[in-house]
Motif scaffolding. Structure first.
Motif, mmCIF file in Angstrom:
data_model
loop_
_atom_site.group_PDB
_atom_site.id
_atom_site.type_symbol
_atom_site.label_atom_id
_atom_site.label_comp_id
_atom_site.label_asym_id
_atom_site.label_seq_id
_atom_site.Cartn_x
_atom_site.Cartn_y
_atom_site.Cartn_z
ATOM 1 N N TYR A 139 -22.419 -1.102 11.888
ATOM 2 C CA TYR A 139 -22.766 -0.400 10.650
ATOM 3 C C TYR A 139 -22.127 0.983 10.628
ATOM 4 O O TYR A 139 -21.631 1.445 9.595
ATOM 5 N N ARG A 140 -22.165 1.657 11.781
ATOM 6 C CA ARG A 140 -21.613 3.008 11.855
ATOM 7 C C ARG A 140 -20.115 2.996 11.571
ATOM 8 O O ARG A 140 -19.605 3.840 10.823
ATOM 9 N N ARG A 141 -19.415 2.032 12.142
ATOM 10 C CA ARG A 141 -17.970 1.974 11.935
ATOM 11 C C ARG A 141 -17.640 1.603 10.494
ATOM 12 O O ARG A 141 -16.704 2.154 9.906
ATOM 13 N N THR A 142 -18.391 0.685 9.900
ATOM 14 C CA THR A 142 -18.150 0.308 8.505
ATOM 15 C C THR A 142 -18.374 1.490 7.584
ATOM 16 O O THR A 142 -17.593 1.746 6.656
ATOM 17 N N LEU A 143 -19.455 2.239 7.818
ATOM 18 C CA LEU A 143 -19.728 3.415 6.993
ATOM 19 C C LEU A 143 -18.640 4.462 7.146
ATOM 20 O O LEU A 143 -18.223 5.090 6.152
ATOM 21 N N LEU A 144 -18.155 4.654 8.355
ATOM 22 C CA LEU A 144 -17.113 5.653 8.583
ATOM 23 C C LEU A 144 -15.816 5.269 7.880
ATOM 24 O O LEU A 144 -15.175 6.111 7.237
ATOM 25 N N LEU A 145 -15.430 3.993 7.985
ATOM 26 C CA LEU A 145 -14.170 3.569 7.381
ATOM 27 C C LEU A 145 -14.237 3.593 5.862
ATOM 28 O O LEU A 145 -13.257 3.957 5.199
ATOM 29 N N TYR A 146 -15.378 3.211 5.289
ATOM 30 C CA TYR A 146 -15.457 3.105 3.832
ATOM 31 C C TYR A 146 -15.759 4.462 3.188
ATOM 32 O O TYR A 146 -15.039 4.901 2.286
ATOM 33 N N ASP A 147 -16.815 5.129 3.632
ATOM 34 C CA ASP A 147 -17.213 6.393 3.014
ATOM 35 C C ASP A 147 -16.550 7.598 3.650
ATOM 36 O O ASP A 147 -16.589 8.689 3.063
ATOM 37 N N GLY A 148 -15.987 7.453 4.830
ATOM 38 C CA GLY A 148 -15.333 8.581 5.484
ATOM 39 C C GLY A 148 -13.831 8.547 5.345
ATOM 40 O O GLY A 148 -13.222 9.417 4.738
ATOM 41 N N VAL A 149 -13.224 7.494 5.908
ATOM 42 C CA VAL A 149 -11.763 7.387 5.845
ATOM 43 C C VAL A 149 -11.291 7.074 4.438
ATOM 44 O O VAL A 149 -10.254 7.543 3.985
ATOM 45 N N GLY A 150 -12.056 6.254 3.712
ATOM 46 C CA GLY A 150 -11.688 5.931 2.345
ATOM 47 C C GLY A 150 -11.013 4.596 2.172
ATOM 48 O O GLY A 150 -10.342 4.373 1.164
ATOM 49 N N LEU A 151 -11.156 3.676 3.144
ATOM 50 C CA LEU A 151 -10.589 2.341 2.963
ATOM 51 C C LEU A 151 -11.409 1.563 1.941
ATOM 52 O O LEU A 151 -12.595 1.831 1.741
ATOM 53 N N ASP A 152 -10.771 0.590 1.289
ATOM 54 C CA ASP A 152 -11.536 -0.260 0.388
ATOM 55 C C ASP A 152 -12.249 -1.332 1.203
ATOM 56 O O ASP A 152 -12.094 -1.443 2.414
#
Length: 390
Positions: free
Chosen positions: A231-244
């Protein structure tokens, strides 16, 4: 006899998109090609590449999906799911440092992944692999250190993760240089190393590091570290890094609906403890501020390359020494082993005319009975015969 060149394959992310555009699951593709579902997942994540007949079958399957020109099914799945799909952010990407004003976009060694709807191009360097690696390191390393810190909450581990990821990239540089997203390749390697469960066995991880100085930053970091690692990695990639959402799912090796569910649960957990971050834009802003609050510096690229080459030499020499040891032990065994069959000696036979063992031994039952009788007679004693006087 010359071999025909292998069939061209699209990039790993493009393979996933083509499969979803044809509304095929990984299990269906695996059954069509004749492999397992885990193998197809590895092909789509870029961990491995098919070869031989399986490569030809897989390439034909993807080319047919591309020829049909159907709309990607991933977008429809993400739209119907609870987590809305938004366009890729054009700013705030942490996988790279801010571009200089004089840096060329699209025509240099790497095309920035923040370009909306555009895949980064392959790494190209006119002055050799070393210069290209150093530029990639300067481009992506500062942001990756901050990402690894948000994933682990440990500054030393964050720097170590980025260093190991770039060492791996230097070892496999031809593959990384031709990848459509070199920064994404290194990012995936850094995230996987940072979130490895084996780190908890290290003595240095028995004690937590000092938390951030700001109370709000401490609260947000505590919430992030309380989430499950996926969950932490998904949140970081989507809401942090900005991946779709499809890119996030591909990098975390999950399906698009599964990535959407993880994102929803992660957002709910953050909003439950920090209601002010219920809005995704506010969460993205706070994650950016938390990542930038820590003064984390990656080691120099020359040091990373030198350590990587030293590590490679060490393991290569260790493998050679181990192989020589096995060969020597095998040769010694062959030298000392018997070359013919030696029968086992027969069991011993009885030998006659051997005198019996003499000497005092244990008393038998009759002897003990006689001994007791004599002892009693000695105390009361029979009357001695004496001559009578006439």
């Amino acid at each position: 006899m010359t071999q025909s060149p292998p069939c061209p394959l699209p990039a790993p992310k493009e393979r996933r998109r083509l499969r979803e555009s044809k509304s095929l699951t990984q299990a269906q593709v695996a059954a069509e090609v004749g492999v397992t579902r885990e193998t197809v997942r590895a092909w789509e994540s870029g961990r491995s590449t098919p070869t031989g007949r399986k490569r030809e079958t897989y390439a034909k399957l993807l080319s047919s999906a591309e020829a049909e020109g159907q709309a990607p099914a991933a977008e429809a799945v993400a739209t119907t799911s609870a987590a809305p799909v938004r366009s890729r952010r054009s700013v705030g990407r942490w996988d790279s440092a801010p571009l200089d004003q004089g840096q060329e976009r699209g025509g240099g060694w790497v095309r920035p992944a923040a370009e909306a709807g555009e895949n980064p191009g392959p790494v190209v360097s006119s002055n050799g692999a070393t210069e290209a690696f150093d530029r990639l390191y300067a481009y992506a390393a500062p942001g990756l250190v901050r990402q690894a810190y948000l994933l682990t909450g440990r500054r030393i581990l964050a720097r170590e993760s980025v260093e190991r990821a770039f060492q791996l990239a230097w070892q496999r540089w031809p593959e990384v240089a031709m990848d459509r997203d070199p920064a994404g390749w290194v990012r995936a390697a850094a995230h996987e190393y940072a979130m490895s469960p084996w780190h908890r066995l290290r003595p240095s991880h028995r004690h937590p590091e000092a938390p951030p100085a700001d109370a709000d930053d401490r609260a947000l970091l505590d919430v992030l570290l309380s989430l499950p690692s996926s969950y932490r990695r998904t949140l970081l990639l989507y809401d942090g890094v900005g991946l779709d959402l499809p890119e996030t799912a591909a990098e975390t090796e999950a399906t698009t609906p599964a990535a959407a569910q993880r994102l929803l649960h992660a957002r709910e957990a953050v909003a439950e403890r920090l209601p002010a971050l219920a809005v995704p834009d506010q969460l993205h802003r706070r994650l950016t501020e938390l990542a930038g609050a820590e003064k984390l510096q990656a080691p120099k690229s020359t040091l990373v390359r030198a350590n990587g080459e030293r590590r490679t030499r060490f393991w290569t020499r260790s493998a050679i020494a181990f192989t020589v040891l096995i060969v020597g032990a095998t040769a010694l065994t062959l030298r000392t082993a018997p070359t013919r069959y030696e029968p086992v000696p027969a069991p011993g036979s009885m030998i006659s005319d051997v005198p019996l063992r003499t000497g005092p031994g244990a008393l038998s039952h009759a002897d003990k009975k006689l001994r007791d009788k004599l002892h009693k007679s000695a105390r009361s004693g029979p009357h001695r015969l004496a001559p009578e006087v006439d």
